[in-house]
Design a protein around this motif. Structure first.
Motif, PDB file in Angstrom:
ATOM      1  N   ILE A  53       0.660  -1.563   0.057  1.00 34.64           N
ATOM      2  CA  ILE A  53       0.022  -0.121   0.269  1.00 34.64           C
ATOM      3  C   ILE A  53       0.579   1.486   0.064  1.00 34.64           C
ATOM      4  CG2 ILE A  53      -1.976   1.160   0.856  1.00 34.64           C
ATOM      5  CD1 ILE A  53      -2.782  -1.493   2.422  1.00 34.64           C
ATOM      6  N   VAL A  54       0.707   1.597  -0.744  1.00 35.86           N
ATOM      7  CA  VAL A  54       1.817   2.929  -1.326  1.00 35.86           C
ATOM      8  C   VAL A  54       0.783   4.350  -0.929  1.00 35.86           C
ATOM      9  CG1 VAL A  54       2.568   4.766  -2.951  1.00 35.86           C
ATOM     10  CG2 VAL A  54       2.728   2.231  -2.393  1.00 35.86           C
ATOM     11  N   GLU A  55       1.145   4.839  -0.208  1.00 31.83           N
ATOM     12  CA  GLU A  55       1.055   6.526   0.618  1.00 31.83           C
ATOM     13  C   GLU A  55       1.022   7.646  -0.451  1.00 31.83           C
ATOM     14  OE1 GLU A  55      -0.246   8.916   4.444  1.00 31.83           O
ATOM     15  OE2 GLU A  55       1.446   7.327   4.835  1.00 31.83           O
ATOM     16  N   VAL A  56       0.171   8.085  -0.719  1.00 30.48           N
ATOM     17  CA  VAL A  56       0.425   9.344  -2.011  1.00 30.48           C
ATOM     18  C   VAL A  56       0.187  11.087  -1.097  1.00 30.48           C
ATOM     19  CG1 VAL A  56       1.019   7.707  -3.465  1.00 30.48           C
ATOM     20  CG2 VAL A  56      -1.282   8.922  -3.232  1.00 30.48           C
ATOM     21  N   LEU A  57       0.594  12.024  -1.074  1.00 27.74           N
ATOM     22  CA  LEU A  57      -0.195  13.389  -1.336  1.00 27.74           C
ATOM     23  C   LEU A  57       0.320  13.971  -2.557  1.00 27.74           C
ATOM     24  CD1 LEU A  57      -0.698  15.059   0.580  1.00 27.74           C
ATOM     25  CD2 LEU A  57       2.049  16.225   1.311  1.00 27.74           C
ATOM     26  N   ILE A  58      -1.194  13.528  -2.706  1.00 33.09           N
ATOM     27  CA  ILE A  58      -1.252  14.116  -4.550  1.00 33.09           C
ATOM     28  C   ILE A  58      -2.200  15.938  -4.719  1.00 33.09           C
ATOM     29  CG2 ILE A  58      -0.037  12.587  -5.452  1.00 33.09           C
ATOM     30  CD1 ILE A  58      -2.790  11.537  -5.895  1.00 33.09           C
ATOM     31  N   ASP A  59      -2.455  16.452  -6.184  1.00 38.67           N
ATOM     32  CA  ASP A  59      -3.232  17.319  -6.809  1.00 38.67           C
ATOM     33  C   ASP A  59      -4.597  17.119  -6.175  1.00 38.67           C
ATOM     34  OD1 ASP A  59      -4.409  19.728  -7.425  1.00 38.67           O
ATOM     35  OD2 ASP A  59      -3.541  20.036  -8.936  1.00 38.67           O
ATOM     36  N   SER A  60      -5.314  17.033  -4.929  1.00 37.78           N
ATOM     37  CA  SER A  60      -6.791  16.507  -4.914  1.00 37.78           C
ATOM     38  C   SER A  60      -7.696  17.176  -6.342  1.00 37.78           C
ATOM     39  CB  SER A  60      -7.429  16.949  -3.965  1.00 37.78           C
ATOM     40  OG  SER A  60      -7.455  18.423  -3.592  1.00 37.78           O
ATOM     41  N   GLU A  61      -7.362  18.376  -7.012  1.00 35.68           N
ATOM     42  CA  GLU A  61      -7.952  18.463  -8.509  1.00 35.68           C
ATOM     43  C   GLU A  61      -7.831  17.392  -9.197  1.00 35.68           C
ATOM     44  OE1 GLU A  61      -6.909  22.237  -8.775  1.00 35.68           O
ATOM     45  OE2 GLU A  61      -7.247  23.252  -7.263  1.00 35.68           O
ATOM     46  N   LYS A  62      -6.157  16.684  -9.574  1.00 34.53           N
ATOM     47  CA  LYS A  62      -6.809  15.541  -9.897  1.00 34.53           C
ATOM     48  C   LYS A  62      -7.255  14.176  -9.981  1.00 34.53           C
ATOM     49  CE  LYS A  62      -2.977  15.568 -13.228  1.00 34.53           C
ATOM     50  NZ  LYS A  62      -1.259  15.892 -13.421  1.00 34.53           N
ATOM     51  N   VAL A  63      -7.816  14.291  -9.012  1.00 32.42           N
ATOM     52  CA  VAL A  63      -8.580  13.507  -8.217  1.00 32.42           C
ATOM     53  C   VAL A  63     -10.045  13.324  -8.601  1.00 32.42           C
ATOM     54  CG1 VAL A  63      -8.948  11.689  -6.570  1.00 32.42           C
ATOM     55  CG2 VAL A  63      -7.268  12.885  -7.078  1.00 32.42           C
ATOM     56  N   GLU A  64     -11.061  12.158  -8.900  1.00 33.26           N
ATOM     57  CA  GLU A  64     -12.988  12.056  -8.835  1.00 33.26           C
ATOM     58  C   GLU A  64     -13.107  10.818  -8.502  1.00 33.26           C
ATOM     59  OE1 GLU A  64     -13.740  13.065 -12.898  1.00 33.26           O
ATOM     60  OE2 GLU A  64     -12.568  14.497 -13.305  1.00 33.26           O
ATOM     61  N   GLU A  65     -14.195  10.680  -7.954  1.00 32.92           N
ATOM     62  CA  GLU A  65     -14.643   9.443  -7.688  1.00 32.92           C
ATOM     63  C   GLU A  65     -14.910   9.407  -8.602  1.00 32.92           C
ATOM     64  OE1 GLU A  65     -17.496   7.815  -4.549  1.00 32.92           O
ATOM     65  OE2 GLU A  65     -17.706  10.355  -5.255  1.00 32.92           O
ATOM     66  N   THR A  66     -14.424   7.615  -8.734  1.00 37.07           N
ATOM     67  CA  THR A  66     -14.917   6.026  -9.597  1.00 37.07           C
ATOM     68  C   THR A  66     -16.165   5.584  -8.906  1.00 37.07           C
ATOM     69  OG1 THR A  66     -13.589   5.070  -8.723  1.00 37.07           O
ATOM     70  CG2 THR A  66     -12.412   5.919  -9.938  1.00 37.07           C
ATOM     71  N   PHE A  67     -17.361   4.725 -10.271  1.00 35.00           N
ATOM     72  CA  PHE A  67     -18.561   4.397  -9.873  1.00 35.00           C
ATOM     73  C   PHE A  67     -18.221   2.750 -10.473  1.00 35.00           C
ATOM     74  CE2 PHE A  67     -19.219   8.824  -9.576  1.00 35.00           C
ATOM     75  CZ  PHE A  67     -19.759   9.073  -7.876  1.00 35.00           C
ATOM     76  N   ASP A  68     -17.073   2.515 -10.517  1.00 39.66           N
ATOM     77  CA  ASP A  68     -17.083   0.794 -11.407  1.00 39.66           C
ATOM     78  C   ASP A  68     -17.524  -0.190 -10.260  1.00 39.66           C
ATOM     79  OD1 ASP A  68     -14.630   1.959  -9.716  1.00 39.66           O
ATOM     80  OD2 ASP A  68     -12.989   0.976 -11.793  1.00 39.66           O
ATOM     81  N   HIS A  69     -17.111  -0.387  -8.648  1.00 36.59           N
ATOM     82  CA  HIS A  69     -17.552  -1.195  -7.707  1.00 36.59           C
ATOM     83  C   HIS A  69     -18.210  -0.875  -6.969  1.00 36.59           C
ATOM     84  CE1 HIS A  69     -15.792   2.151  -5.425  1.00 36.59           C
ATOM     85  NE2 HIS A  69     -16.274   1.829  -4.996  1.00 36.59           N
ATOM     86  N   SER A  70     -18.671  -1.439  -5.828  1.00 37.55           N
ATOM     87  CA  SER A  70     -20.373  -1.288  -5.223  1.00 37.55           C
ATOM     88  C   SER A  70     -19.477  -0.908  -4.398  1.00 37.55           C
ATOM     89  CB  SER A  70     -20.679  -2.623  -4.621  1.00 37.55           C
ATOM     90  OG  SER A  70     -21.819  -3.051  -4.437  1.00 37.55           O
ATOM     91  N   LEU A  71     -20.264   0.377  -3.786  1.00 33.92           N
ATOM     92  CA  LEU A  71     -20.016   1.406  -2.337  1.00 33.92           C
ATOM     93  C   LEU A  71     -20.151   0.031  -1.338  1.00 33.92           C
ATOM     94  CD1 LEU A  71     -19.980   3.217  -1.550  1.00 33.92           C
ATOM     95  CD2 LEU A  71     -21.225   4.376  -1.266  1.00 33.92           C
ATOM     96  N   GLN A  72     -21.890  -0.881  -1.328  1.00 36.82           N
ATOM     97  CA  GLN A  72     -22.213  -1.385  -0.181  1.00 36.82           C
ATOM     98  C   GLN A  72     -21.825  -2.544  -0.248  1.00 36.82           C
ATOM     99  OE1 GLN A  72     -26.651  -2.658  -2.487  1.00 36.82           O
ATOM    100  NE2 GLN A  72     -27.077  -1.057  -0.595  1.00 36.82           N
ATOM    101  N   PHE A  73     -20.771  -3.028  -1.348  1.00 35.14           N
ATOM    102  CA  PHE A  73     -20.220  -4.397  -0.724  1.00 35.14           C
ATOM    103  C   PHE A  73     -19.168  -4.048  -0.137  1.00 35.14           C
ATOM    104  CE2 PHE A  73     -16.795  -7.306  -1.923  1.00 35.14           C
ATOM    105  CZ  PHE A  73     -16.602  -8.752  -1.204  1.00 35.14           C
ATOM    106  N   PHE A  74     -17.543  -2.701  -1.107  1.00 29.82           N
ATOM    107  CA  PHE A  74     -16.915  -2.634  -0.139  1.00 29.82           C
ATOM    108  C   PHE A  74     -16.938  -1.668   0.973  1.00 29.82           C
ATOM    109  CE2 PHE A  74     -15.559  -4.047  -4.639  1.00 29.82           C
ATOM    110  CZ  PHE A  74     -14.486  -5.046  -4.460  1.00 29.82           C
ATOM    111  N   LYS A  75     -17.711  -0.819   0.919  1.00 24.71           N
ATOM    112  CA  LYS A  75     -17.554   0.087   2.491  1.00 24.71           C
ATOM    113  C   LYS A  75     -16.905   0.875   2.515  1.00 24.71           C
ATOM    114  CE  LYS A  75     -20.993  -2.252   4.772  1.00 24.71           C
ATOM    115  NZ  LYS A  75     -22.194  -2.837   3.389  1.00 24.71           N
ATOM    116  N   CYS A  76     -16.941   1.299   1.000  1.00 26.43           N
ATOM    117  CA  CYS A  76     -15.515   2.787   0.426  1.00 26.43           C
ATOM    118  C   CYS A  76     -16.288   3.771  -0.471  1.00 26.43           C
ATOM    119  CB  CYS A  76     -13.876   2.651   1.233  1.00 26.43           C
ATOM    120  SG  CYS A  76     -13.410   1.149  -0.381  1.00 26.43           S
ATOM    121  N   LYS A  77     -15.669   4.045  -0.618  1.00 27.02           N
ATOM    122  CA  LYS A  77     -15.710   4.905  -1.784  1.00 27.02           C
ATOM    123  C   LYS A  77     -14.045   5.026  -2.759  1.00 27.02           C
ATOM    124  CE  LYS A  77     -18.089   8.957  -0.562  1.00 27.02           C
ATOM    125  NZ  LYS A  77     -19.069  10.712  -1.261  1.00 27.02           N
ATOM    126  N   ALA A  78     -14.119   5.155  -3.956  1.00 22.83           N
ATOM    127  CA  ALA A  78     -12.871   4.907  -4.605  1.00 22.83           C
ATOM    128  C   ALA A  78     -12.403   5.933  -5.189  1.00 22.83           C
ATOM    129  CB  ALA A  78     -12.865   3.394  -5.262  1.00 22.83           C
TER     130      ALA A  78
END
Length: 98
Positions: A53-78
């Motif tokens: 697992i890599v911890e990164v510090l990046i520009d949050s303006e280049k980050v968008e929520e993805t919706f290619d997984h089940s939020l109910q199953f994984f219990k987290c946002k990607a």
């Protein structure tokens, strides 16, 4: 603005990541989570037992929520970061062996 995110990959990728950074996949993004343990879920479900697992510090303006997984199953946002993550943007590494 910079923000912290986490990316999981098989541990065997450590050497190339340290040198080359984290390369975006076919979709042009690097997948991330906001919590370290959440990143682990996405590799564990695929049967990976030695995870980096890599911890990164990046520009949050280049980050968008993805919706290619089940939020109910994984219990987290990607999230997806558009482009590659440079070695200088990586701030910590964690090894998880399941």
């Amino acid at each position: 603005m910079k923000d912290t995110y986490y990316h999981a990959t098989p541990y065997e990728n450590l050497a190339s990541i340290v040198v080359d950074g984290i390369k975006s996949g076919m979709e042009g993004v690097v997948y991330l989570t906001k919590e370290r343990d959440d990143a682990l879920k996405f590799l564990a479900i695929r049967g990976c037992h030695d995870i980096l697992i890599v911890e990164v510090l990046i520009d949050s303006e280049k980050v968008e929520e993805t919706f290619d997984h089940s939020l109910q199953f994984f219990k987290c946002k990607a999230f997806g970061y558009k482009g590659d993550i440079k070695p200088c943007e990586m701030i910590n590494f964690f090894r998880c062996q399941l």
